[in-house]
Design an enzyme around this catalytic site. Structure first.
Site, PDB file in Angstrom:
ATOM      1  N   VAL A 158       0.848  -1.191   0.000  1.00  0.00           N
ATOM      2  CA  VAL A 158       0.000   0.000   0.000  1.00  0.00           C
ATOM      3  C   VAL A 158       0.887   1.246   0.000  1.00  0.00           C
ATOM      4  CG1 VAL A 158      -1.654   1.344   1.350  1.00  0.00           C
ATOM      5  CG2 VAL A 158      -1.912  -1.142   1.141  1.00  0.00           C
TER       6      VAL A 158
ATOM      7  N   VAL B 188       3.205  -1.711   3.766  1.00  0.00           N
ATOM      8  CA  VAL B 188       2.796  -0.320   3.559  1.00  0.00           C
ATOM      9  C   VAL B 188       4.051   0.547   3.493  1.00  0.00           C
ATOM     10  CG1 VAL B 188       1.554   1.670   4.505  1.00  0.00           C
ATOM     11  CG2 VAL B 188       0.626  -0.635   4.819  1.00  0.00           C
ATOM     12  N   LYS B 189       4.146   1.331   2.445  1.00  0.00           N
ATOM     13  CA  LYS B 189       5.129   2.428   2.420  1.00  0.00           C
ATOM     14  C   LYS B 189       4.536   3.496   3.319  1.00  0.00           C
ATOM     15  CE  LYS B 189       7.506   5.664  -0.688  1.00  0.00           C
ATOM     16  NZ  LYS B 189       7.015   7.000  -0.294  1.00  0.00           N
ATOM     17  N   TYR B 190       4.888   3.417   4.582  1.00  0.00           N
ATOM     18  CA  TYR B 190       4.199   4.183   5.608  1.00  0.00           C
ATOM     19  C   TYR B 190       4.693   5.630   5.628  1.00  0.00           C
ATOM     20  CZ  TYR B 190       1.938   5.046  10.090  1.00  0.00           C
ATOM     21  OH  TYR B 190       1.144   5.524  11.100  1.00  0.00           O
TER      22      TYR B 190
END
Lengths: 342, 342, 342, 342
Positions: free
Chosen positions: C152, C180-182
Site C-alpha cells: 500500500v 505499507v510504504k508508511y
C-alpha cells in the site's frame, strides 16, 4: 423578561468599526495608559455626525486582545458617554470578547452599568468551539446580562472557522442576539442564503460593505445594512452606497458597489484573508493613518507596526489612494445631484 | 545581566502538568471563587513527594483561559508557597499566557514578586502569529521580567500551528528560555530532529511521556526528560519510565514505553488530536476524576463537563482502566525488583 | 485460495524506490517514448547487486502519473525481467495507481502476466476517499488479481490525508496486502503505534529510512525494514543502517541514524512536507542527478525541471553534498571494521 | 495562428453538465463496456431540444476519472456526433483531464479529430500545482491542440485549492481559453470580483446557477451565463432564470433565484462542500435517478452507490422533491405568462 433596548428591527444602514486610538506610547511595552481618549471622542463624534447608523468597537482591529482591562474600561466609558450624549438608544456595541464566559459576563456587567446598549461578542478562542459549546456560550451570557443587545462577532480566522448554520438557528431563539458581523468567507452564496433562512429575520446578518450589494440585490429588506471597517478611512462612499441601495436605486448602487470593490482590489484582505488576518491590526492602523479621517496611533504589542512586511505596506497605501479618489468622486456626484435638485 | 535561578541544565526527568482543582461550584457561572486551594496544596505535595522533577501549571488543561485573574493569583500563590516549602529552587513553571504581551508581563511580575522560579508561556492566540512575531514576543517578555525562567508552551491546536525551526533557533539566544513543552505533532521524526539541532542544547525540548522513549533512544542525554499530563492520573508508570531510561536500561524501558502507549490507545488524544483539543479540559478532568490520584472538580465555563460526547467518556474511562492496570504492574515490578535486591 | 508468492514475513531490510529513467527527450511534450530502458536495467542491477532487499517503482517520484500507458508497460517489463533474472521471487512492487479501480485492475493483470510478484498501490485521488471507500478499493483489487502481493502506498499529500487506523485493521484481513510504504507524518508516535497494533503483524509498516531507528528501537522485529528513496543517491548509508540495526548494534545504529538525519537537514522534505510534495518529482530527479549513482534524466510534463525554485535547488544540492560525505564515512568505517576483523 | 471555432463572446446562457449514463453493469468491476450510448444520445438531444446553450461533459460527476479509455472514446464520439447533427458549432466541451500533460494532449487530439469544438480541462491532481505549473500546463495544451476551445474546470476539492488570480491573468493571454467552470467557493465576493478583473472580458467566468443572480446583478453582461449540474434534474427552472435575467427582469429574477436556492437548501453541496466532494459522483447519480429527466444508471468503481451514507440519501431526495415542486411552479408561471400574452 428583561430585554435589550434595541432589537434587530432597529438595525439598518452602516455599522462602523472604528479602532481604539492610541497615544504616541501605544507601542511601548511599559506603557499602561495608551488610549487617546480625546481622539476617541473626536472620532466617535465624527462618525455619528457624518451618519453612521450603528457603531461597534473592540473587535480584532479594535484591539480587544491587546488592551489592558483598565484601558478597555476607559475607552468603553468614553465611547458610551460620547454616544449617549448623541442618542441614548443609539445602537452601540462595545466589544467584550475574552477567553472565558465569566470574564465576558463581568465585562458585560460593566458595560450595562455605564449605560451601554449592546455588546460585540466573539467566542473564547483558546480551543476550537463545537456548535453546542457556541450555543451554550451565547445562551449563558445573554441570560446573565439580559439588558444588553448582542452583536455576534463572526471572524473565521480569530475564532477558528465559520459559525455553523445550526448555531444560527439556535441563536435566533435568544432575544438578546440582534445582529451578526457576518464573515462566512466574505462572499454571498450558499452559506449566506442558508444562514439567512436559519435566523428567520430575528437577527440581522450584516455583510461587509464591499459585498452588501450582492446580498441586497436578492434579499432586499432582509439585509438592510452592512458593517464597515473602511468607513473609518472616510465614510462617504459607504454612506452613499447605503443611501442609494436603501432607496432601491440599483443603477447608482451598481456604480458605487463596483467602485468600492475596485478600491479594495490592492488590499490584501480581498486577495488572501488568512494572510490579512496575521496582520489585521497593523494593516488597519496603517490605512487609517494614511487616510487621515482619524488618528489611530501605533498598534499595541505584540502586534508592532514594524512587523508589517513592506509589500503589505505598499499595497495598502495603493488601496488608500484609490479610496481617496473614490471619496472625491462621491463628493462630486453628490454635489452634481444637489445642483440638479436645485 | 539578571538571569533566572535555573537553566536548561537543571531540567531532567518528569515535568508534571496538574490541573487547577475546582470546588463544587467550578461549573457555576455565578461563582468567582472556584479554586479548591486545599486540594491544590495536597495535589502539589503528592507530586513533589512522589517524585516529580518539575511542575508546570495553567496551560490548557490547567485552565489558564477560564480562571479569573483573582482565581489565578490565588492558585499561583498557593502552588508557589507549597513548592517553595519543599525546595525554593524547584523548577516550577506557572502559566501566564494571555491575549497580549503587556498582560503577560504583568502576570509574570506578579509571579516574580511571589517568588516563582519560572513561567509556562504560550503565545497570544487571537491572531495566528508569524515567526517574527513569535520571536519578538518571547524577547519582549524575557527582557521585561528577566528573573523568571521560561518554559515555552507549544500546542499546535491552541496556538495555531507549530513553532517553526527558525523560531527555535532564535529562542536559543534568549537565556530565560530553558525548556519547551514540545508538541510538534506528538511524534519523533524530521521536525524533532531539526528543532533539536536548532536549540543547540540551550533549551530542553521535552516530548510527551508516551513518546519520550523514541527520542531518548537516539538522542540520550540531549533529551533527559519529558512532560506528562497523565502523571496526574497516578505517576508511577511515568516515574518508572524515567528511572529505567535515565539508567539506560533499554530493555525495561521498552517494556514500560510500550505499556504506556498501550494504555493510551483508547484515549482520543492518541487517535485524533484536533478532536481531543476541542474537549481538552473536560477530557483531562474526566480522567483525573476517574483515576483518583487527585480531585479535579468540575471544569469551568464555557467548557462544561456535560458537553462531552458519550463516546469520548467511555473511551477515556477505558484508558483510565488500563492506566490503573499498569500502575499495579509497575508496583508489582518494583516490589519484585526490591525483593531481588534484598 | 490463490495467494501471492510472498507474504509480510518475506519482507525485511531496505525497500528501494528508484525513479523511471528518462532519455534526453523526457521533458519533451511531443515525445511518447521517453523511458531509458538501458539505464533502467543498469540501475535495477546496481540496486540488486549492492544489496536492496526489495524494490518498489512508479510511486510519485517514479512518475506513475506522468508516464503514458505504453511507457509504463515498457518500463515495468524491463524491471520485471531484470529482477526475475536475479531472483524470480524477489519482492518487487511495480506501481499501478490510476484514477479508478478498473484501470488499476487492468494494470495489475498486465503485471501478473509478465510475472511480477507485487504491486505498489496508492488509491484513486480525484476525490478524497472515505475509510469505507479505501477498504472496498483494496478488497476489490486484491480479489480481482489475487496472485499479486500489494504494498500500500501511503502519501498524505498525493492521496489527501492519512490512512485511518480502522482501515489498517481492515487491510490486515486481506492476505494480498503485505506491506505499507508508511508515511503518516514521517514521525514515530501515537499514530504509528496504533497502526502497528491494528495490523497485528500481518502487514509490514515500513517507515522512511530516516526515522526507522526510532521505530526499531521500540518495536524491534515488528519493524524489520524501511523504505528509502535516498538509497538511489547511493545506498551505502542505508544498507549500513540496516546491517547494524538488524544485528541489534544500537551503538552503531545511533551513529548512522543521526548521520542520515544530519544529511537530510537541508532537504525540504525534512522541513516542509507539503512544499516538498509540490516539487516531489523534480526534487528527486535533481538529487539523483547530482548524486550520480544512476542517471535519472529530465522529469516529464507538467512537472518540468525549470519550475523548481532556486532555493530548493541549492538546499537540495547541499543535502547531496552531505550525503556524499556520509557515503565516504560509511565506506571508511566498513574498511576499518574489515581491517579489524582481518 | 490556428484558433478554436468559438470564443468567449459565443458563450452565454446555461452550460449544462450531464453525466455519463451507465448500463446496468455500471457498478460491475468486471465490465469494460458500461456506457449507455442510447441514453447518452437521448439525454443530449433532450438538453439541446430543451434549450441548453452549451454543454460540458466528463468532469467529476461525468466520471472522467472512472471511465476506461475506450469507454471515454465511445461516449465522446456519441456526444460529439449527436451535438454536431444539431449544430456543428455548438459550444460543447468534452472533458479530457488526466494525470499528465501528454495524455491530455492525446485525448484532445482525439477530440479534435472527431470534430469536437472544445474541451473541459481540469489540471493533473496527483500533486498540488503551483501557479506557475498551472499556467505552463494550460499554455502547453493550448499550443499542442490550438483548434480546441478550452473551458477550464475549477474544482477546489478535486484540484486542491482555488486557481489564483495571477493564473487567471495569465490564462487571459491564451486565446484557446474561453471559459471557466468557476467554483472559487461557490459564492460571489472579493475573489470573484478580482478574478473577473483579471480576465478582462477574454474569458467567461461562469458561476453555478444557484448564485448567478448575485454576479449578474452587479456585473450584468460581463457574466452572461452560468453552469448547471442541476439542469439535468429537469432544466426548466434554470432556463427560466436565464430567460428573465438576460431580459433584465430582476423582479422575476429574484423570485426564481431564491426558489433555486430554496430547492438546494437540503442538498449537502450547499451546506458542506468538502463532504459533498467525497460523494460527488454518487450524489449526482442519485438525484438524476430520482428526478427522472434522464437515466444515469449506477456509478462506477470505486465510487459505489452503496457507499453513500443514509442521511445524504434522504437529504438529497428532499432536494429533488423541492426541485420537482419548482419545476411545476415554473411551468405554471410560463403557462400563465403565455396566457396573458395571448
Amino acid at each position: 423578561m428583561t430585554l435589550p433596548r434595541i432589537s434587530a428591527q432597529d438595525l439598518k444602514g452602516v455599522m462602523a468599526y472604528p479602532p481604539t486610538p492610541a497615544k504616541d506610547n501605544g507601542g511601548d511595552l511599559s506603557a499602561r495608559d495608551t488610549v487617546d481618549l480625546d481622539e476617541t471622542e473626536r472620532m466617535i463624534r465624527s462618525l455619528l455626525h457624518d451618519g453612521a447608523d450603528s457603531i461597534a468597537t473592540n473587535g480584532t482591529l479594535g484591539e480587544m486582545g491587546t488592551l489592558t482591562l483598565d484601558e478597555w474600561k476607559a475607552f468603553a466609558s468614553a465611547v458610551v458617554e460620547t454616544v449617549r450624549a448623541f442618542n441614548p438608544d443609539f445602537p452601540l456595541f462595545i466589544g467584550a470578547t475574552t477567553l472565558n464566559t465569566r470574564d465576558t459576563i463581568d465585562r458585560m456587567r460593566f458595560l450595562r452599568d455605564i449605560g451601554a446598549v449592546g455588546v460585540l461578542l466573539g467566542r473564547p478562542m483558546w480551543s476550537e468551539m463545537t456548535a453546542k459549546t457556541m450555543i451554550r456560550f451565547y445562551q449563558d451570557v445573554a441570560a446573565a446580562v439580559p439588558e444588553l443587545a448582542i452583536c455576534v462577532y463572526d471572524n473565521t480566522a480569530a475564532f477558528r472557522g465559520v459559525i455553523p448554520t445550526e448555531v444560527y438557528a439556535a441563536l435566533a431563539d435568544i432575544p438578546q442576539v440582534v445582529a451578526v458581523k457576518y464573515a462566512g468567507g466574505a462572499a454571498i452564496g450558499f452559506r449566506y442564503h442558508n444562514d439567512l433562512q436559519a435566523v428567520q429575520g430575528k437577527i440581522r446578518l450584516f455583510p461587509i460593505e464591499c459585498i452588501w450589494f450582492f446580498a441586497y440585490s436578492l434579499y432586499g429588506d432582509q439585509v438592510p445594512g452592512c458593517w464597515s471597517t473602511t468607513a473609518t478611512c472616510g465614510p462617504e462612499p459607504v454612506f452613499y452606497l447605503r443611501d442609494v441601495l436603501l432607496a432601491n436605486d440599483f443603477e447608482e448602487g451598481r456604480w458605487i458597489a463596483e467602485r468600492i470593490l475596485w478600491a479594495h482590489e490592492p488590499f490584501i484582505v480581498s486577495r488572501d484573508f488568512p494572510e490579512f488576518a496575521r496582520y489585521n491590526i497593523q494593516l488597519e492602523r496603517l490605512r487609517y493613518e494614511a487616510a487621515g479621517y482619524m488618528k489611530p496611533g501605533p498598534s499595541r504589542p505584540p502586534y508592532y507596526m514594524d512587523l508589517l512586511p513592506q509589500d503589505h505596506v505598499s499595497s495598502t497605501l495603493e488601496h488608500v489612494r484609490r479610496w481617496q479618489v473614490l471619496r472625491q468622486e462621491v463628493r462630486d456626484r453628490l454635489a452634481a445631484r444637489s445642483a440638479v435638485v436645485q
